[in-house]
Scaffold this active site. Structure first.
Site, PDB file in Angstrom:
ATOM      1  NE  ARG A  78     -52.052  27.770  -6.659  1.00  0.00           N
ATOM      2  CZ  ARG A  78     -53.312  27.775  -6.248  1.00  0.00           C
ATOM      3  NH1 ARG A  78     -54.260  28.121  -7.088  1.00  0.00           N
ATOM      4  NH2 ARG A  78     -53.632  27.411  -5.027  1.00  0.00           N
TER       5      ARG A  78
ATOM      6  N   GLY B  82     -54.842  20.423  -7.834  1.00  0.00           N
ATOM      7  CA  GLY B  82     -56.293  20.518  -7.885  1.00  0.00           C
ATOM      8  C   GLY B  82     -56.836  21.463  -6.832  1.00  0.00           C
TER       9      GLY B  82
ATOM     10  CE1 TYR C  68     -61.581  18.412  -6.344  1.00  0.00           C
ATOM     11  CE2 TYR C  68     -63.133  16.695  -5.710  1.00  0.00           C
ATOM     12  CZ  TYR C  68     -61.837  17.169  -5.783  1.00  0.00           C
ATOM     13  OH  TYR C  68     -60.802  16.401  -5.299  1.00  0.00           O
TER      14      TYR C  68
ATOM     15  NE  ARG D 166     -51.037  23.819  -0.513  1.00  0.00           N
ATOM     16  CZ  ARG D 166     -52.353  23.908  -0.393  1.00  0.00           C
ATOM     17  NH1 ARG D 166     -52.970  23.287   0.584  1.00  0.00           N
ATOM     18  NH2 ARG D 166     -53.061  24.643  -1.236  1.00  0.00           N
ATOM     19  N   GLY D 167     -49.625  18.147   0.767  1.00  0.00           N
ATOM     20  CA  GLY D 167     -50.687  17.151   0.612  1.00  0.00           C
ATOM     21  C   GLY D 167     -50.235  15.900  -0.141  1.00  0.00           C
ATOM     22  CB  ILE D 168     -52.119  13.808  -2.567  1.00  0.00           C
ATOM     23  CG1 ILE D 168     -53.278  13.429  -1.635  1.00  0.00           C
ATOM     24  CG2 ILE D 168     -51.812  12.680  -3.546  1.00  0.00           C
ATOM     25  CD1 ILE D 168     -54.637  13.307  -2.332  1.00  0.00           C
TER      26      ILE D 168
ATOM     27  CE  LYS E 151     -59.937  16.269  -8.740  1.00  0.00           C
ATOM     28  NZ  LYS E 151     -58.481  16.296  -8.998  1.00  0.00           N
TER      29      LYS E 151
ATOM     30  CG  ASP F 188     -51.546  28.904 -12.208  1.00  0.00           C
ATOM     31  OD1 ASP F 188     -52.312  27.977 -12.564  1.00  0.00           O
ATOM     32  OD2 ASP F 188     -51.950  29.906 -11.590  1.00  0.00           O
ATOM     33  CB  VAL F 189     -51.749  23.188 -13.840  1.00  0.00           C
ATOM     34  CG1 VAL F 189     -50.607  22.447 -13.159  1.00  0.00           C
ATOM     35  CG2 VAL F 189     -52.965  23.318 -12.939  1.00  0.00           C
TER      36      VAL F 189
HETATM   37  P1  NDP Z   1     -54.072  20.346  -1.255  1.00  0.00           P
HETATM   38  O1  NDP Z   1     -55.094  21.423  -1.218  1.00  0.00           O
HETATM   39  O2  NDP Z   1     -53.385  19.921  -0.008  1.00  0.00           O
HETATM   40  O3  NDP Z   1     -52.948  20.695  -2.357  1.00  0.00           O
HETATM   41  C1  NDP Z   1     -53.323  21.088  -3.646  1.00  0.00           C
HETATM   42  C2  NDP Z   1     -52.076  21.262  -4.468  1.00  0.00           C
HETATM   43  O4  NDP Z   1     -52.444  21.684  -5.783  1.00  0.00           O
HETATM   44  C3  NDP Z   1     -51.159  22.352  -3.903  1.00  0.00           C
HETATM   45  O5  NDP Z   1     -49.825  22.003  -4.150  1.00  0.00           O
HETATM   46  C4  NDP Z   1     -51.566  23.546  -4.738  1.00  0.00           C
HETATM   47  O6  NDP Z   1     -50.582  24.554  -4.817  1.00  0.00           O
HETATM   48  C5  NDP Z   1     -51.753  22.881  -6.082  1.00  0.00           C
HETATM   49  N1  NDP Z   1     -52.492  23.717  -7.001  1.00  0.00           N
HETATM   50  C6  NDP Z   1     -53.757  24.180  -6.874  1.00  0.00           C
HETATM   51  N2  NDP Z   1     -54.079  24.940  -7.939  1.00  0.00           N
HETATM   52  C7  NDP Z   1     -53.004  24.955  -8.746  1.00  0.00           C
HETATM   53  C8  NDP Z   1     -52.712  25.549  -9.990  1.00  0.00           C
HETATM   54  N3  NDP Z   1     -53.596  26.326 -10.643  1.00  0.00           N
HETATM   55  N4  NDP Z   1     -51.487  25.349 -10.532  1.00  0.00           N
HETATM   56  C9  NDP Z   1     -50.579  24.599  -9.896  1.00  0.00           C
HETATM   57  N5  NDP Z   1     -50.781  24.004  -8.713  1.00  0.00           N
HETATM   58  C10 NDP Z   1     -51.987  24.183  -8.154  1.00  0.00           C
HETATM   59  O7  NDP Z   1     -54.823  19.130  -1.949  1.00  0.00           O
HETATM   60  P2  NDP Z   1     -54.641  17.549  -1.843  1.00  0.00           P
HETATM   61  O8  NDP Z   1     -53.221  17.184  -1.662  1.00  0.00           O
HETATM   62  O9  NDP Z   1     -55.656  17.066  -0.910  1.00  0.00           O
HETATM   63  O10 NDP Z   1     -55.123  17.173  -3.305  1.00  0.00           O
HETATM   64  C11 NDP Z   1     -54.261  16.785  -4.347  1.00  0.00           C
HETATM   65  C12 NDP Z   1     -55.105  16.208  -5.458  1.00  0.00           C
HETATM   66  O11 NDP Z   1     -55.865  15.121  -4.942  1.00  0.00           O
HETATM   67  C13 NDP Z   1     -56.112  17.200  -6.032  1.00  0.00           C
HETATM   68  O12 NDP Z   1     -56.233  17.001  -7.423  1.00  0.00           O
HETATM   69  C14 NDP Z   1     -57.400  16.813  -5.326  1.00  0.00           C
HETATM   70  O13 NDP Z   1     -58.516  17.184  -6.074  1.00  0.00           O
HETATM   71  C15 NDP Z   1     -57.224  15.320  -5.228  1.00  0.00           C
HETATM   72  N6  NDP Z   1     -58.054  14.688  -4.210  1.00  0.00           N
HETATM   73  C16 NDP Z   1     -57.924  15.028  -2.888  1.00  0.00           C
HETATM   74  C17 NDP Z   1     -58.724  14.409  -1.946  1.00  0.00           C
HETATM   75  C18 NDP Z   1     -58.659  14.719  -0.490  1.00  0.00           C
HETATM   76  O14 NDP Z   1     -59.495  14.204   0.259  1.00  0.00           O
HETATM   77  N7  NDP Z   1     -57.711  15.504  -0.009  1.00  0.00           N
HETATM   78  C19 NDP Z   1     -59.717  13.400  -2.347  1.00  0.00           C
HETATM   79  C20 NDP Z   1     -59.749  13.126  -3.749  1.00  0.00           C
HETATM   80  C21 NDP Z   1     -58.938  13.745  -4.630  1.00  0.00           C
HETATM   81  P3  NDP Z   1     -50.571  25.751  -3.715  1.00  0.00           P
HETATM   82  O15 NDP Z   1     -49.890  25.191  -2.493  1.00  0.00           O
HETATM   83  O16 NDP Z   1     -49.827  26.822  -4.368  1.00  0.00           O
HETATM   84  O17 NDP Z   1     -52.012  26.117  -3.457  1.00  0.00           O
END
Ligand code: NDP
Length: 238
Positions: free
Chosen positions: A34, A81, A144, A12-14, A148, A52-53
């Protein structure tokens, strides 16, 4: 030529946008999730691995799956993250250590495992997803922001270790991006953030994926040890 690419947190997300971008460019993508299931609508041909990282064996298994599916990993994107925001006086030890374990030590586990194969290949691209708050700081996010900021030292040290083998290591530092992570922010907080973003809007995940793709592509070949902001000008002056 299609490359073996591994993305953590690709469901999901980025991370999902990064998966889409590499798949659209014709690369062989292995993505980790995860929890839950691989996302509906993900591009065909992506290898999905539950990992899980915070667990080195999971990270190792994800790389092994990528190697089996598409050969040695040439591009590794440490994207997974979490946030656990709280003012410092109310922050329990585990909210600090869990965020560090996922965001910083998790990226270390990915980078260490990626380096193993890339050293043999004598090429590779490692991209760590950081954040603008690493350098600006952010009230309520000492865990956080520390995690980072740690990525910057990690990337720059590793870039020095492996540069002679044709491996680059960089940090992409997004500002605020439209994902689940920012969906939880209050409207008041969002308005406050937008007030300090010169471009006056949040980023799309695709805009972050584009910069990851640049660092992993031919145009990024001579960029290493860099922190590339994708923040609409929020952290100007880094
Ligand atoms: P989301 O919360 O949308 O997604 C986070 C992703 O990380 C999910 O796929 C989640 O898996 C996975 N994840 C979390 N913990 C673990 C773990 N222990 N092991 C494996 N996977 C894990 O976040 P974003 O897409 O917004 O963020 C992606 C990255 O970008 C992160 O590192 C975040 O810190 C960084 N970031 C985001 C910003 C923002 O504004 N959104 C700004 C700056 C940086 P699961 O679906 O299972 O939870």
């Amino acid at each position: 030529m299609s490359r073996s690419v591994l993305v953590t947190g690709g469901n999901r997300g980025i991370g999902l946008s990064v998966v889409h971008a590499f798949a659209a460019a014709g690369d062989n993508v292995t993505a980790t999730y995860r929890s839950g299931e691989p996302p509906a609508g993900a591009p065909d041909g992506v290898t999905w691995v539950r990992a899980d990282v915070t667990n080195s064996a999971d990270v190792d298994a994800a790389f092994a799956a990528a190697e089996q599916a598409a050969g040695p990993v040439e591009v590794a994107v440490a994207n997974a993250g979490v946030t656990r925001d709280q003012l410092v006086m109310r922050m329990p030890d585990e909210d600090f250590s869990d965020v560090l374990d996922t965001n910083l030590t998790g990226a270390f586990r990915v980078a260490r495992r990626a380096t193993k194969g890339m050293l043999r290949l004598r090429r590779g691209r490692i991209v760590l997803v950081g954040s603008v708050v690493a350098l600006t700081g952010s009230a309520g996010q000492v865990n956080y922001a520390a995690s980072k900021a740690g990525l910057v030292g990690l990337a720059r040290s590793l870039a020095r270790e492996v540069g002679s083998r044709g491996i680059t290591v960089n940090v992409v530092a997004p500002g605020f991006v439209e994902t689940d992570m920012t969906a939880v922010l209050s409207e008041a907080r969002k308005a406050e953030i937008l007030g300090s973003v010169p471009l006056g809007r949040l980023a799309t995940p695709e805009e972050v994926a584009g910069v990851v793709g640049f660092l992993a592509g031919p145009a990024g070949a001579y960029v290493t040890g860099a922190v590339l902001p994708v923040d609409g000008g929020l952290g100007m002056g880094h």
